[in-house]
Design an enzyme around this catalytic site. Sequence first.
Site, short mmCIF file in Angstrom:
data_model
loop_
_atom_site.label_atom_id
_atom_site.label_comp_id
_atom_site.label_asym_id
_atom_site.label_seq_id
_atom_site.Cartn_x
_atom_site.Cartn_y
_atom_site.Cartn_z
N LYS A 46 -8.88 -0.22 -6.32
CA LYS A 46 -8.99 0.36 -4.98
C LYS A 46 -10.32 1.08 -4.84
O LYS A 46 -10.69 1.91 -5.67
CB LYS A 46 -7.83 1.35 -4.77
CG LYS A 46 -7.88 2.11 -3.45
CD LYS A 46 -7.55 1.23 -2.26
CE LYS A 46 -7.75 1.94 -0.93
NZ LYS A 46 -6.68 2.83 -0.56
N HIS A 68 0.87 -1.20 0.00
CA HIS A 68 0.00 0.00 0.00
C HIS A 68 0.89 1.23 0.00
O HIS A 68 1.40 1.65 1.06
CB HIS A 68 -0.91 0.00 1.23
CG HIS A 68 -1.97 1.04 1.18
ND1 HIS A 68 -3.29 0.76 1.45
CD2 HIS A 68 -1.93 2.36 0.91
CE1 HIS A 68 -4.01 1.87 1.34
NE2 HIS A 68 -3.20 2.87 1.01
N HIS A 104 1.62 5.29 -1.56
CA HIS A 104 1.25 6.51 -2.30
C HIS A 104 2.54 7.23 -2.67
O HIS A 104 3.32 7.61 -1.78
CB HIS A 104 0.42 7.46 -1.43
CG HIS A 104 -0.89 6.88 -0.98
ND1 HIS A 104 -2.07 7.06 -1.67
CD2 HIS A 104 -1.20 6.13 0.10
CE1 HIS A 104 -3.05 6.45 -1.03
NE2 HIS A 104 -2.56 5.88 0.04
N HIS A 133 -5.08 -1.01 5.61
CA HIS A 133 -4.68 -0.27 6.81
C HIS A 133 -5.67 -0.44 7.96
O HIS A 133 -6.29 0.51 8.41
CB HIS A 133 -4.45 1.21 6.53
CG HIS A 133 -5.44 1.87 5.60
ND1 HIS A 133 -6.79 1.80 5.77
CD2 HIS A 133 -5.25 2.60 4.48
CE1 HIS A 133 -7.39 2.48 4.80
NE2 HIS A 133 -6.48 2.96 4.00
N ASP A 158 0.94 2.32 3.60
CA ASP A 158 0.10 3.51 3.41
C ASP A 158 0.95 4.77 3.59
O ASP A 158 0.45 5.80 4.08
CB ASP A 158 -1.11 3.53 4.34
CG ASP A 158 -2.18 4.55 3.90
OD1 ASP A 158 -2.14 4.98 2.72
OD2 ASP A 158 -3.02 4.91 4.72
N HIS A 174 -10.73 0.64 1.23
CA HIS A 174 -10.54 1.59 2.32
C HIS A 174 -11.77 1.40 3.21
O HIS A 174 -12.88 1.79 2.85
CB HIS A 174 -10.45 3.03 1.80
CG HIS A 174 -10.23 4.02 2.90
ND1 HIS A 174 -9.09 4.79 2.99
CD2 HIS A 174 -10.98 4.34 3.98
CE1 HIS A 174 -9.16 5.55 4.08
NE2 HIS A 174 -10.30 5.30 4.68
O1 DOR Z 1 -4.11 9.01 5.62
C1 DOR Z 1 -4.34 8.68 4.48
N1 DOR Z 1 -3.71 9.30 3.44
N2 DOR Z 1 -5.23 7.73 4.24
C2 DOR Z 1 -5.62 7.45 3.00
O2 DOR Z 1 -6.45 6.60 2.86
C3 DOR Z 1 -5.11 8.21 1.84
C4 DOR Z 1 -3.80 8.78 2.13
C5 DOR Z 1 -3.36 9.82 1.11
O3 DOR Z 1 -3.52 9.58 -0.08
O4 DOR Z 1 -2.85 10.85 1.53
ZN ZN Z 2 -3.68 4.82 1.32
#
Ligand code: DOR
Ligand code: ZN
Length: 346
Positions: free
Chosen positions: A97, A14, A16, A173, A243, A134
């Site tokens: 997702k 996971h 980003h 998460h 995450d 999510h």
């Molecule tokens: O805290 C988070 N940030 N939770 C998420 O589900 C998305 C993520 C983000 O993309 O910043």
């Molecule tokens: Zn995430």
Amino acid sequence: MSSEITIPPIADFHVHVRDGDMMRLVVPTIRQGGVSVAYIMPNLVPPLTTVDDVLNYKERLKDVDPEVNYLMTLYLSPAITPPVIRAAKKAGITGVKCYPHGVTTNSDHGVQSYEPFYPTFAAMEEEDMVLNLHGECPSRDPDIHLLNAEESFLPTLFDIHKRFPKLRIVLEHCTSKAAVEAVLKCGDSVAATITAHHLYLTLDNWAGNSHNFCKPVAKLPSDRQALIEAATSGNKKFFFGSDSAPHPLSAKEKGRNAAAGVYTQSHALAYLAEIFEKAGKLEKLEDFASKFGRTFYRIPEDRSGWLVTLKKEQSVVPMTIGEGVTTVVPFLAGETLHWKIYNNFA
Ligand code: DOR
Ligand code: ZN
């Protein structure tokens, strides 16, 4: 107790990494964190809702670091029809997702009701694609709040699992004892990721400190304990998904409007080692951080010769990485970690 551990690189299910300058800053930190497989989230602006969007994004990621194995996802939206699922499967996309509408960063295009997506879920089940959930209910319902949003979502998890028993589902998460128990109740097609930061944090750590604020929020000490027990249990249903969610400093320092997300990528394996050691379960680290996720996603072990060594050495997490508009504050900035990551890649 061992003061050095050498393992093949781990897998982070996971991740980003955004796009543009932020992508160029954080993608190189995937391998620094000891990670060779990164499951990439599609919540860009605008979100990735076509096969071409996803494939083009993958090329941009490979331009920054071609050595990482990027596993790609689509953002669930009305555009993701059964024919798109079949095309995605052919193009090598791994999963889809699902963001409930309005629960977190860039979820404005998220799902308001699951029923219209049943044909999509059926096609995913047939094509053996993974559904990443999510797991939170949006707070437009007056009875939903930050602390019960995940637990309130669990009936939806059970419902989708019951309708599509062979569909591989990951509850992303997970943050609560209730979520851990729910995943244990489901069949083998349902698993969960656990982040590094949720193994450290409770609500006292983010109330008043927006750098620890993420969605779902960290909850009670008893919830954190349930997560530590699940992660170190040796149960293959629980594996690592950081995450890691970088936001520029300016977006994190917005008081009540701070962006949700904790950035952990650059020190991912070191954060985990700390927790596993404290729990007396270092021998379970590789299962959680690498093997169980690869088994669920059917990704073979890394045999490239790249090895990651964790040494029992102190190192201080930098206060920031990057500069200017892409300055990012890492998790536990300024604090001392007791394990340091060494990579043998060139
Ligand atoms: O805290 C988070 N940030 N939770 C998420 O589900 C998305 C993520 C983000 O993309 O910043
Ligand atoms: Zn995430």
